[in-house]
Design a protein around this motif. Structure first.
Motif, PDB file in Angstrom:
ATOM      1  N   ARG A 241       0.875  -1.146  -0.022  1.00 49.75           N
ATOM      2  CA  ARG A 241       0.049  -0.008   0.051  1.00 49.75           C
ATOM      3  C   ARG A 241       0.790   1.389  -0.112  1.00 49.75           C
ATOM      4  NH1 ARG A 241      -2.945  -3.304   3.339  1.00 49.75           N
ATOM      5  NH2 ARG A 241      -1.897  -2.567   5.276  1.00 49.75           N
ATOM      6  N   ILE A 242       2.084   1.224   0.877  1.00 52.11           N
ATOM      7  CA  ILE A 242       2.793   2.397   0.759  1.00 52.11           C
ATOM      8  C   ILE A 242       3.544   2.788  -0.719  1.00 52.11           C
ATOM      9  CG2 ILE A 242       5.040   3.302   1.465  1.00 52.11           C
ATOM     10  CD1 ILE A 242       3.107   3.696   3.471  1.00 52.11           C
ATOM     11  N   SER A 243       3.791   1.537  -1.296  1.00 49.97           N
ATOM     12  CA  SER A 243       4.305   1.779  -2.646  1.00 49.97           C
ATOM     13  C   SER A 243       3.316   2.334  -3.883  1.00 49.97           C
ATOM     14  CB  SER A 243       4.741   0.497  -3.262  1.00 49.97           C
ATOM     15  OG  SER A 243       3.881  -0.361  -3.607  1.00 49.97           O
ATOM     16  N   ALA A 244       2.015   2.108  -3.342  1.00 49.45           N
ATOM     17  CA  ALA A 244       1.149   2.945  -4.358  1.00 49.45           C
ATOM     18  C   ALA A 244       0.947   4.330  -4.099  1.00 49.45           C
ATOM     19  CB  ALA A 244      -0.156   2.223  -4.058  1.00 49.45           C
TER      20      ALA A 244
ATOM     21  N   GLU B 130       5.298  12.317   8.188  1.00 49.34           N
ATOM     22  CA  GLU B 130       4.176  13.080   7.884  1.00 49.34           C
ATOM     23  C   GLU B 130       3.760  13.147   6.322  1.00 49.34           C
ATOM     24  OE1 GLU B 130       5.372  16.845   9.413  1.00 49.34           O
ATOM     25  OE2 GLU B 130       5.330  16.060  11.437  1.00 49.34           O
ATOM     26  N   ALA B 131       4.982  13.226   5.254  1.00 43.35           N
ATOM     27  CA  ALA B 131       4.903  13.267   3.998  1.00 43.35           C
ATOM     28  C   ALA B 131       3.757  12.149   3.377  1.00 43.35           C
ATOM     29  CB  ALA B 131       6.076  13.392   3.335  1.00 43.35           C
ATOM     30  N   LEU B 132       3.960  10.985   4.073  1.00 44.11           N
ATOM     31  CA  LEU B 132       3.206   9.622   3.671  1.00 44.11           C
ATOM     32  C   LEU B 132       1.939   9.889   4.298  1.00 44.11           C
ATOM     33  CD1 LEU B 132       6.040   6.853   4.007  1.00 44.11           C
ATOM     34  CD2 LEU B 132       4.753   7.601   1.937  1.00 44.11           C
ATOM     35  N   GLY B 133       1.754  10.614   5.392  1.00 42.50           N
ATOM     36  CA  GLY B 133       0.379  10.445   6.384  1.00 42.50           C
ATOM     37  C   GLY B 133      -0.737  10.550   5.651  1.00 42.50           C
ATOM     38  N   ASP B 134      -0.815  11.682   4.673  1.00 40.28           N
ATOM     39  CA  ASP B 134      -2.170  11.819   4.315  1.00 40.28           C
ATOM     40  C   ASP B 134      -2.679  10.805   3.311  1.00 40.28           C
ATOM     41  OD1 ASP B 134      -2.273  14.468   5.672  1.00 40.28           O
ATOM     42  OD2 ASP B 134      -1.768  15.423   4.102  1.00 40.28           O
ATOM     43  N   ALA B 135      -1.776  10.475   2.430  1.00 40.75           N
ATOM     44  CA  ALA B 135      -2.102   9.292   1.553  1.00 40.75           C
ATOM     45  C   ALA B 135      -2.017   7.819   2.136  1.00 40.75           C
ATOM     46  CB  ALA B 135      -1.243   9.362   0.437  1.00 40.75           C
ATOM     47  N   ALA B 136      -1.238   7.569   2.921  1.00 40.24           N
ATOM     48  CA  ALA B 136      -0.862   6.283   3.557  1.00 40.24           C
ATOM     49  C   ALA B 136      -1.875   5.815   4.920  1.00 40.24           C
ATOM     50  CB  ALA B 136       0.594   6.110   4.080  1.00 40.24           C
ATOM     51  N   GLY B 137      -2.121   6.987   5.478  1.00 44.05           N
ATOM     52  CA  GLY B 137      -3.249   6.717   6.588  1.00 44.05           C
ATOM     53  C   GLY B 137      -2.522   5.756   7.837  1.00 44.05           C
ATOM     54  N   ASP B 138      -3.380   4.867   8.109  1.00 41.82           N
ATOM     55  CA  ASP B 138      -2.741   3.973   9.109  1.00 41.82           C
ATOM     56  C   ASP B 138      -1.535   3.214   8.754  1.00 41.82           C
ATOM     57  OD1 ASP B 138      -4.877   4.597  10.663  1.00 41.82           O
ATOM     58  OD2 ASP B 138      -6.201   2.664   9.804  1.00 41.82           O
ATOM     59  N   ASP B 139      -1.123   3.228   7.422  1.00 34.78           N
ATOM     60  CA  ASP B 139       0.127   2.581   7.216  1.00 34.78           C
ATOM     61  C   ASP B 139       1.432   3.350   7.459  1.00 34.78           C
ATOM     62  OD1 ASP B 139      -0.793   0.232   6.041  1.00 34.78           O
ATOM     63  OD2 ASP B 139      -1.320   1.214   4.303  1.00 34.78           O
ATOM     64  N   ALA B 140       1.276   4.528   7.620  1.00 43.98           N
ATOM     65  CA  ALA B 140       2.148   5.769   7.990  1.00 43.98           C
ATOM     66  C   ALA B 140       2.473   5.071   9.633  1.00 43.98           C
ATOM     67  CB  ALA B 140       1.833   6.901   7.708  1.00 43.98           C
ATOM     68  N   HIS B 141       1.236   4.963  10.349  1.00 49.05           N
ATOM     69  CA  HIS B 141       1.496   4.595  11.875  1.00 49.05           C
ATOM     70  C   HIS B 141       2.397   3.277  12.017  1.00 49.05           C
ATOM     71  CE1 HIS B 141      -0.883   8.162  13.064  1.00 49.05           C
ATOM     72  NE2 HIS B 141      -1.886   7.855  12.137  1.00 49.05           N
ATOM     73  N   ALA B 142       1.945   2.371  10.880  1.00 49.75           N
ATOM     74  CA  ALA B 142       2.823   1.119  10.963  1.00 49.75           C
ATOM     75  C   ALA B 142       4.032   1.129  10.623  1.00 49.75           C
ATOM     76  CB  ALA B 142       2.054   0.190  10.005  1.00 49.75           C
ATOM     77  N   LEU B 143       4.733   2.127   9.661  1.00 49.01           N
ATOM     78  CA  LEU B 143       5.952   2.506   9.418  1.00 49.01           C
ATOM     79  C   LEU B 143       6.825   3.096  10.626  1.00 49.01           C
ATOM     80  CD1 LEU B 143       6.320   3.739   5.774  1.00 49.01           C
ATOM     81  CD2 LEU B 143       6.562   1.410   6.783  1.00 49.01           C
TER      82      LEU B 143
END
Length: 412
Positions: free
Chosen positions: A19-22, A73-86
């Motif tokens: 999902r992050i790669s997308a 933070e740069a990933l946050g808006d698009a990645a959602g919960d996955d940013a928290h996993a990272l």
């Protein structure tokens, strides 16, 4: 300062990486445009890896922590919960550790299939994309270019690439025992990216002849003509003909609706995000192999002699050259100033004398440059710089050398 956040098959779930790669495409642009302390950013996003390489201002209070938060933070808006996993799984690296890590990644030593060849091209394409986006920087350019050079040197000397390792070959190794004669098995490739070309080479090495290719973007005919395979216009009809389906695309997801019957077939998903819906694996007759399964079977192969040592030496050499650059700049500037003084005293028609003096200046610059790098590699750079000041009155300005970029590690 160089900084890296790495999330990969060793520390992060494949679903999260997919999902992050997308959504990672705009991360570099966001980092550079939204944070003044970020001088440059290169984002590497592959089927089992997300990494953000940054050059950040130094000194920066709590630099590593601030840079890590900026990436998340740069990933946050698009990645959602996955940013928290990272936030929980990703690893942060700084300074020389970034250099060693990138060199190892580019050389395939950090890959799921150790020594795989595709990653070096992906690293180069990440730099090209950063150039296109206008997010690269002097230090990032230097370290990525030298990573490519180190990869070539390591493969030539350590013979890591002799077995031509790749995810595609690993997948075919796993299904090899199920295939009596590759020459009679119809195979379908879904996608025409870089993995598709590698997969065709791996199939032909096993004797496969009946190979078709489907592209959701209409590239099948051109790709088929280039690689001597059969273009397919209808996916469902092409799957009906195939006993092995291999997906390697970012443009399409194979769903149960694409599977036309219950005939026995093997479906190999090399994509991240997934190219094949998990529900396909529940269909009668289908055996689904995805990256998570491949990762569990990716036993570490024997590497050529000294692969890690060669990469480590290349990283140490690059680091030493970077450290020595300010001293080299100072020496060359000192010699250039003396040269300019002498040239100004010559008559206008003294072209041969000017050429001779310029040659002499180059000769005089060479040996101190070599000694500076040797001193840096031996941990004796401070002593070298003190000697310059004592003998020649040359003061080394580290800030000016870095800002000017006058002595890159590649310079002689």
């Amino acid at each position: 300062m160089l900084f890296c956040v790495t999330a990969n098959h060793r520390n992060t779930d494949f679903e999260v990486l997919g999902r992050i790669s997308a959504v990672a495409e705009s991360t570099g642009r966001a980092l550079v445009s939204e944070h003044d302390f970020v001088r440059g950013a290169v984002v590497l996003s592959t089927c089992n890896r997300f990494e953000a390489y940054l050059e950040v201002d130094e000194p920066l209070t709590g630099g590593a922590v601030v840079a890590r938060e900026a990436v998340l933070e740069a990933l946050g808006d698009a990645a959602g919960d996955d940013a928290h996993a990272l936030r929980e799984s990703a690893v942060s690296l700084c300074g020389d550790d970034v250099v060693r890590h990138l060199f190892a990644v580019s050389s395939g030593l950090e890959s799921m299939v150790v020594g795989e060849e595709e990653i070096s091209g992906q690293v180069q394409r990440a730099l090209v994309q950063a150039r296109t986006d206008g997010t690269t920087s002097t230090q990032l350019e230097q370290v990525f270019q030298r990573a490519t050079h180190a990869t070539r040197e390591m493969r030539a000397k350590a013979d890591v690439g002799a077995g031509r390792r790749s995810l595609a070959r690993l997948a075919l190794d796993l299904v090899d025992t199920r295939v009596t004669d590759w020459g009679t098995v119809p195979v379908l490739l879904v996608g025409t990216g870089s993995y598709a070309a590698t997969t065709i080479a791996a199939l032909r090495a096993r004797g496969a002849r009946d190979i078709g290719v489907y592209s959701a973007t209409g590239r099948a005919a051109r790709f088929a003509a280039r690689y001597g395979v059969r273009p397919e216009a209808d996916l469902s009809r092409a799957i009906a003909h195939a006993e092995i389906v291999i997906t390697c695309t970012a443009r399409y997801v194979v769903t149960p609706d694409d599977i036309p019957d219950t005939a026995r077939r093997i479906v190999i998903d090399l994509g991240l995000p997934r190219n094949v819906s998990p529900e396909v694996g529940d269909l009668p007759g289908v055996e689904l192999l995805d990256l998570e399964l491949l990762g569990r079977h990716a036993a570490l192969p024997e590497l050529g002699p000294g692969a890690h040592e060669l990469v480590g030496t290349a990283a140490a050499t690059f680091t030493a050259e970077r450290a020595a650059a300010p001293a080299i700049v100072a020496v060359r500037r000192h010699i250039q100033d003396a040269l300019d003084d002498e040239l100004s005293r010559l008559p206008e028609d003294a072209d041969r004398a000017r050429a001779a003096l310029r040659h002499l200046a180059g000769v005089l610059s060479h040996r101190p440059s070599v000694r500076a790098r040797e001193a840096a590699a031996a941990g004796e750079l401070e002593e070298f710089e003190r000697a310059l000041d004592l003998v020649f009155g040359i003061s080394v300005d580290h800030g000016a050398a870095e800002a000017g970029g006058a002595a890159s590690p590649a310079a002689g």
